[in-house]
Design an enzyme around this catalytic site. Structure first.
Site, short mmCIF file in Angstrom:
data_model
loop_
_atom_site.label_atom_id
_atom_site.label_comp_id
_atom_site.label_asym_id
_atom_site.label_seq_id
_atom_site.Cartn_x
_atom_site.Cartn_y
_atom_site.Cartn_z
N LYS A 1 0.86 -1.19 0.00
CA LYS A 1 0.00 0.00 0.00
C LYS A 1 0.90 1.24 0.00
O LYS A 1 1.48 1.60 1.02
CB LYS A 1 -0.91 0.06 1.25
CG LYS A 1 -1.98 1.14 1.08
CD LYS A 1 -2.39 1.81 2.35
CE LYS A 1 -1.69 3.08 2.69
NZ LYS A 1 -1.76 4.21 1.77
N GLY B 1 7.20 5.45 7.73
CA GLY B 1 6.34 6.62 7.80
C GLY B 1 6.53 7.36 9.11
O GLY B 1 7.59 7.25 9.74
N SER B 2 5.51 8.07 9.53
CA SER B 2 5.63 8.94 10.70
C SER B 2 5.45 8.15 12.01
O SER B 2 4.74 7.14 12.04
CB SER B 2 4.59 10.05 10.61
OG SER B 2 3.30 9.47 10.59
N GLU C 1 10.15 1.95 10.31
CA GLU C 1 11.16 2.95 9.94
C GLU C 1 10.49 4.31 10.08
O GLU C 1 9.66 4.69 9.24
CB GLU C 1 11.62 2.72 8.49
CG GLU C 1 12.34 1.41 8.26
CD GLU C 1 13.77 1.44 8.77
OE1 GLU C 1 14.26 2.50 9.19
OE2 GLU C 1 14.40 0.37 8.79
N LEU C 2 10.82 5.05 11.13
CA LEU C 2 10.05 6.26 11.46
C LEU C 2 10.91 7.53 11.33
O LEU C 2 11.90 7.54 10.63
CB LEU C 2 9.45 6.10 12.86
CG LEU C 2 8.68 4.76 13.07
CD1 LEU C 2 8.18 4.63 14.50
CD2 LEU C 2 7.53 4.61 12.08
N CYS D 1 13.94 11.37 5.93
CA CYS D 1 13.91 11.07 7.37
C CYS D 1 15.24 11.36 8.05
O CYS D 1 15.29 11.53 9.26
CB CYS D 1 13.50 9.62 7.58
SG CYS D 1 14.41 8.52 6.51
N GLU E 1 10.28 16.74 14.50
CA GLU E 1 10.76 16.49 13.14
C GLU E 1 10.16 17.55 12.20
O GLU E 1 8.95 17.66 12.07
CB GLU E 1 10.32 15.09 12.67
CG GLU E 1 10.83 14.77 11.28
CD GLU E 1 10.36 13.42 10.76
OE1 GLU E 1 9.23 12.99 11.07
OE2 GLU E 1 11.14 12.79 10.02
P1 NAP Z 1 2.68 8.81 7.09
O1 NAP Z 1 1.65 9.89 7.05
O2 NAP Z 1 2.94 8.14 8.38
O3 NAP Z 1 2.21 7.74 5.97
C1 NAP Z 1 2.98 6.60 5.68
C2 NAP Z 1 2.07 5.52 5.11
O4 NAP Z 1 1.19 5.07 6.14
C3 NAP Z 1 1.18 6.00 3.97
O5 NAP Z 1 1.05 4.97 3.02
C4 NAP Z 1 -0.13 6.24 4.70
O6 NAP Z 1 -1.26 6.21 3.86
C5 NAP Z 1 -0.15 5.10 5.67
N1 NAP Z 1 -1.07 5.23 6.79
C6 NAP Z 1 -1.56 6.38 7.33
N2 NAP Z 1 -2.40 6.08 8.36
C7 NAP Z 1 -2.44 4.73 8.47
C8 NAP Z 1 -3.12 3.81 9.33
N3 NAP Z 1 -3.91 4.23 10.30
N4 NAP Z 1 -2.91 2.48 9.15
C9 NAP Z 1 -2.09 2.02 8.17
N5 NAP Z 1 -1.43 2.86 7.32
C10 NAP Z 1 -1.59 4.18 7.47
O7 NAP Z 1 4.08 9.32 6.55
P2 NAP Z 1 4.43 10.24 5.31
O8 NAP Z 1 3.94 11.62 5.57
O9 NAP Z 1 4.03 9.56 4.03
O10 NAP Z 1 6.02 10.20 5.39
C11 NAP Z 1 6.74 11.04 6.21
C12 NAP Z 1 7.24 10.33 7.46
O11 NAP Z 1 7.92 9.15 7.10
C13 NAP Z 1 8.25 11.16 8.24
O12 NAP Z 1 7.99 11.07 9.61
C14 NAP Z 1 9.58 10.51 7.89
O13 NAP Z 1 10.61 10.72 8.83
C15 NAP Z 1 9.18 9.09 7.79
N6 NAP Z 1 10.16 8.34 7.01
C16 NAP Z 1 10.99 7.48 7.64
C17 NAP Z 1 11.96 6.80 6.92
C18 NAP Z 1 12.89 5.83 7.57
O14 NAP Z 1 13.48 5.01 6.85
N7 NAP Z 1 13.07 5.84 8.87
C19 NAP Z 1 12.06 7.01 5.55
C20 NAP Z 1 11.20 7.91 4.95
C21 NAP Z 1 10.23 8.55 5.67
P3 NAP Z 1 -1.86 7.57 3.21
O15 NAP Z 1 -0.82 8.10 2.31
O16 NAP Z 1 -3.07 7.11 2.54
O17 NAP Z 1 -2.14 8.50 4.37
#
Ligand code: NAP
Length: 477
Positions: A179, A232-233, A252-253, A286, A380
């Site tokens: 997804k 993700g976050s 991975e946050l 990230c 962040e």
């Molecule tokens: P996000 O809002 O957390 O979304 C990530 C994924 O999770 C998306 O596919 C999102 O779908 C999905 N999601 C949202 N709510 C969910 C739920 N309740 N259940 C299951 N899945 C759900 O993150 P983002 O804004 O795309 O990315 C930014 C974040 O990612 C930052 O915090 C960044 O630091 C982190 N990140 C970490 C790494 C690492 O390797 N540590 C790498 C890259 C990014 P939708 O798009 O449909 O909302």
């Protein structure tokens, strides 16, 4: 530059399927619609999970040399289509062209590493007679695929962060349901076509698009899913953990990455590297450089050079070849970062450059006179925004980098080995980069965070470990 995609279907059980609703995907700079993607209904998600579940036994028994060949072909196909896929990334994620091309080049390597890893998934022997109860017995363990892996991915690297889950999962013999982020699903759909052409059998790799609250939630809670690999976050990661039940998870946050510049640093190398680390992909990485700790004896010179270098960045349409900084993913995020800058300024921070916003574009912003408790420092930012902080002693700087709820990566510029080792020892993070910034990553190294930055590690070999179970075998003659 055009993208030849219109209504994009979902890959479910080896077929490209339509559904009831369509999700428009826009060019993040112009706002123009570039394609629509079908949104997976509950029934479609159900079919995708069932297909992966049914395909798993066959795929997990496919010989390693065949999995190697398929993944290697996927890598070659990505290389052949580098410009076309970079165009999709550039437009749907708003990532500058050179970084979009770089992301495809990295995914080529990630799949190559995955192909190679498929050939070396193995256990080891266990010296059973180390225990009196084990005398006369032979023991060894195997690594076996876990089953269905759910990959939930963010918008900021719509190809390579997907590759970091898909490559190792396929190498290990797992089936997947992917997804992707709702803002950047087109790259994932294109990857589905590439994997199909590479020879991944129907049902082994499925792509379902839809919101996290619906599609993400359905796959998270499904008992047929054995492992969730999430990037993700932190709040979404925690929500998934609460709902996942007894599944393996990798998280991975986020991070508010810090880098220290000691007086012996080579400023000619450090300054341009720090600028790229703060502003590449509009700071939406990230491990973006967010907190920059500079020793007071060189702070004046460093700051002058840093601002000069930042001034050179070309801000604008990411499809232009010389663009350095494009838009943020949406206007709400750009406004949020702008509000953080205003709040910091109200509390005494000084904008050295930037601070301006036009729609989704936030100009590269450098702040000084910051304090640790300001949002721009302690949360962040995920925006083209970096804060400079002058420190007196190296120990103070290390303590401040470490004083964070996050622990993904940090950087230290010093040629003093004692200082380097002191920082490595004191900073609780997944990685400490010496003579580089927090942003350094290559795709085969172990990568992941401590504290609120996550659980488990990626980097192909390490992801394979997280996506396999150990099976102990004991033989009593
Ligand atoms: P996000 O809002 O957390 O979304 C990530 C994924 O999770 C998306 O596919 C999102 O779908 C999905 N999601 C949202 N709510 C969910 C739920 N309740 N259940 C299951 N899945 C759900 O993150 P983002 O804004 O795309 O990315 C930014 C974040 O990612 C930052 O915090 C960044 O630091 C982190 N990140 C970490 C790494 C690492 O390797 N540590 C790498 C890259 C990014 P939708 O798009 O449909 O909302």
């Amino acid at each position: 530059m055009t993208v030849s995609v219109k209504n994009r279907r979902l890959l479910v059980g080896g077929a490209w399927v339509e559904d009831k609703e369509l999700l428009p995907v826009i060019d993040k700079y112009t706002g123009e619609g570039i394609a629509n993607v079908f949104v997976a209904s509950r029934e479609t998600v159900e079919k995708a999970i069932a297909a992966a579940h049914a395909a798993f036994p066959g795929w997990s028994r496919t010989p390693a040399h065949q999995r190697f060949r398929i993944l290697e072909k996927a890598s070659r196909l990505l290389a052949q289509h580098q410009e076309e896929i970079a165009t999709i990334i550039c437009r749907e994620a708003g990532k500058a062209w050179k970084y979009s091309m770089g992301e495809v080049a990295r995914a080529v390597e990630t799949f190559q590493f995955s192909a190679e890893e498929a050939k070396r998934i193995h256990g080891e022997t266990v010296p059973m007679d180390a225990s009196t109860a084990g005398e006369g017995r032979m023991g060894f363990y195997l690594r076996s695929a876990v089953g269905v892996v759910a990959a939930i991915t963010p918008f900021n690297f719509p190809l390579n962060l997907v590759a970091h889950k898909v490559g190792p999962a396929l190498a290990a013999g797992n089936a997947l349901v992917l997804k992707p982020a709702s803002t950047t699903p087109l790259t994932a759909v294109r990857l589905g076509e590439i994997l199909e052409e590479a020879g991944v059998p129907g049902g082994v790799f499925n792509v379902v698009v839809g919101s996290g609250g619906t599609v993400g939630d359905w796959i998270t809670t499904d008992p047929r899913v054995a492992k969730i690999s999430f990037t993700g976050s932190p709040p979404v990661g925690e929500a998934i953990l609460r709902k996942a039940g007894l599944k393996k998870v990798t998280m991975e946050l986020g991070n508010n990455s810090g880098t220290i510049i000691e007086p012996d640093a080579d400023l000619a190398a450090a300054v341009p590297r720090c600028v790229v680390s703060a502003f590449a992909n509009s700071g939406q990485v990230c491990i973006s450089l967010q907190r920059l700790y500079v020793h007071k004896s060189i702070a004046g010179e460093f700051t002058k050079r840093f601002v000069e270098e930042t001034k050179k960045l070309k801000v604008g349409n990411p499809v232009e070849k010389d663009c350095d900084v494009g838009p943020m993913i949406d206007e709400g995020e750009a406004r949020r970062a702008e509000a953080w800058i205003r709040e910091a300024v109200d509390e005494g921070a000084k904008v050295l450059i930037g601070g301006k916003r036009e729609g989704r574009v936030l100009y590269p912003t450098v702040l000084a006179n910051v304090r640790p408790e300001m949002k721009v420092m302690c949360q962040e930012a995920f925006a083209p925004l970096v804060s400079l902080y002058e420190y007196e002693t190296f120990e103070d700087a290390v303590r401040m980098v470490e004083d964070s709820p996050y622990g993904l990566q940090a950087g230290v510029y010093t040629n003093d080995i004692r200082k380097a080792l002191y920082a490595v020892d004191r900073i609780n993070a997944g990685g400490v980069m010496i003579n580089d910034t927090s942003i350094f990553r290559v795709d085969h190294m172990p990568y992941g965070g401590n504290k609120m930055s996550g659980l488990g590690r990626e980097g192909v070999r390490f992801a394979v470990e997280e996506m396999t179970n150990i099976k102990m075998v004991m033989i009593k003659p």
